[in-house]
Design a protein around this motif. Structure first.
Motif, PDB file in Angstrom:
ATOM      1  N   VAL A  74      -4.862  78.957 112.414  1.00  0.00           N
ATOM      2  CA  VAL A  74      -5.968  79.587 113.137  1.00  0.00           C
ATOM      3  C   VAL A  74      -5.880  79.155 114.596  1.00  0.00           C
ATOM      4  N   ILE A  75      -5.955  80.145 115.482  1.00  0.00           N
ATOM      5  CA  ILE A  75      -5.860  79.897 116.920  1.00  0.00           C
ATOM      6  C   ILE A  75      -7.016  80.628 117.595  1.00  0.00           C
ATOM      7  N   ALA A  88      -1.157  74.291 112.842  1.00  0.00           N
ATOM      8  CA  ALA A  88       0.136  74.397 113.531  1.00  0.00           C
ATOM      9  C   ALA A  88       0.212  73.302 114.584  1.00  0.00           C
ATOM     10  N   SER A  89       1.384  73.131 115.137  1.00  0.00           N
ATOM     11  CA  SER A  89       1.599  72.109 116.159  1.00  0.00           C
ATOM     12  C   SER A  89       0.819  72.446 117.433  1.00  0.00           C
ATOM     13  N   TYR A  93       1.037  75.394 121.226  1.00  0.00           N
ATOM     14  CA  TYR A  93       0.035  76.398 121.594  1.00  0.00           C
ATOM     15  C   TYR A  93      -1.019  75.942 122.604  1.00  0.00           C
ATOM     16  N   MET A  94      -1.550  74.724 122.441  1.00  0.00           N
ATOM     17  CA  MET A  94      -2.711  74.295 123.234  1.00  0.00           C
ATOM     18  C   MET A  94      -2.489  74.425 124.731  1.00  0.00           C
TER      19      MET A  94
END
Length: 183
Positions: A74-75, A88-89, A93-94
């Motif tokens: 989930v993003i 996820a890593s 993404y961040m």
């Protein structure tokens, strides 16, 4: 602070025009809110305001809950970058800039629903993203009719299918965030 060599005068109403080149570089669009700060040296600082970015800690908890319930990545994003990731890593993404494809989906206020790996229409999430998403739901977050971010549920695992349950979870999340920001 980066010098641009561009000088602008303040008009009689106290307004100043931000040059087009700077607006384009910083992805500032007409109607975008800006925060105004001053520092101890008398400098005025304009910062692009992200209403959903203000909810960063809450968005992280919401993403964690959706991940626990669904088992999928989930993003949550604002208009420019990823603000929360679960499943996820985070380094992948961040705080990374969104892909042009994701920006287009948000700008057009459309929903992407890739149900399984047989459907090859998934979109990259961040710039330079080469991940193959086998299932993906991307839904814009609307607040007062304006797109302010998105909720993404996705998977990279083979034989994963997403259906109505996942779709409804994502829709509930986007609706919730939109309503929180309208208050």
């Amino acid at each position: 602070m980066k010098a641009t060599g561009i000088v602008r005068r303040i008009d009689d109403l106290g307004r100043v025009v931000i040059p087009k080149e700077i607006r384009r570089t910083l992805k500032i669009r007409e109607g975008d809110p800006l925060e105004i700060y001053t520092d101890n040296e008398g400098e005025v600082i304009l910062k692009k305001y992200s209403p959903i970015g203000e909810m960063g800690a809450f968005a992280k908890e919401y993403a964690d809950t959706l991940h626990q319930v669904s088992g999928h990545i989930v993003i949550i994003t604002d208009r420019d970058k990823v603000i929360a990731v679960s499943g996820a890593s985070k380094k992948d993404y961040m705080d990374k800039a969104l892909s042009q494809e994701l920006e287009r989906v948000m700008e057009e206020n459309t929903i992407v629903f890739v149900k399984s790996e047989n459907d090859m229409s998934s979109i990259p999430i961040v710039e330079g993203d080469t991940t193959r998403y086998t299932a993906q739901i991307v839904s814009p977050i609307l607040s007062e009719g304006t797109v302010i971010g998105s909720v993404i549920m996705c998977s990279t695992e083979s034989n994963v299918k997403m259906g109505d349950s996942e779709y409804k979870l994502v829709q509930a999340a986007t609706s919730f965030f939109g309503k929180q920001l309208e208050q």
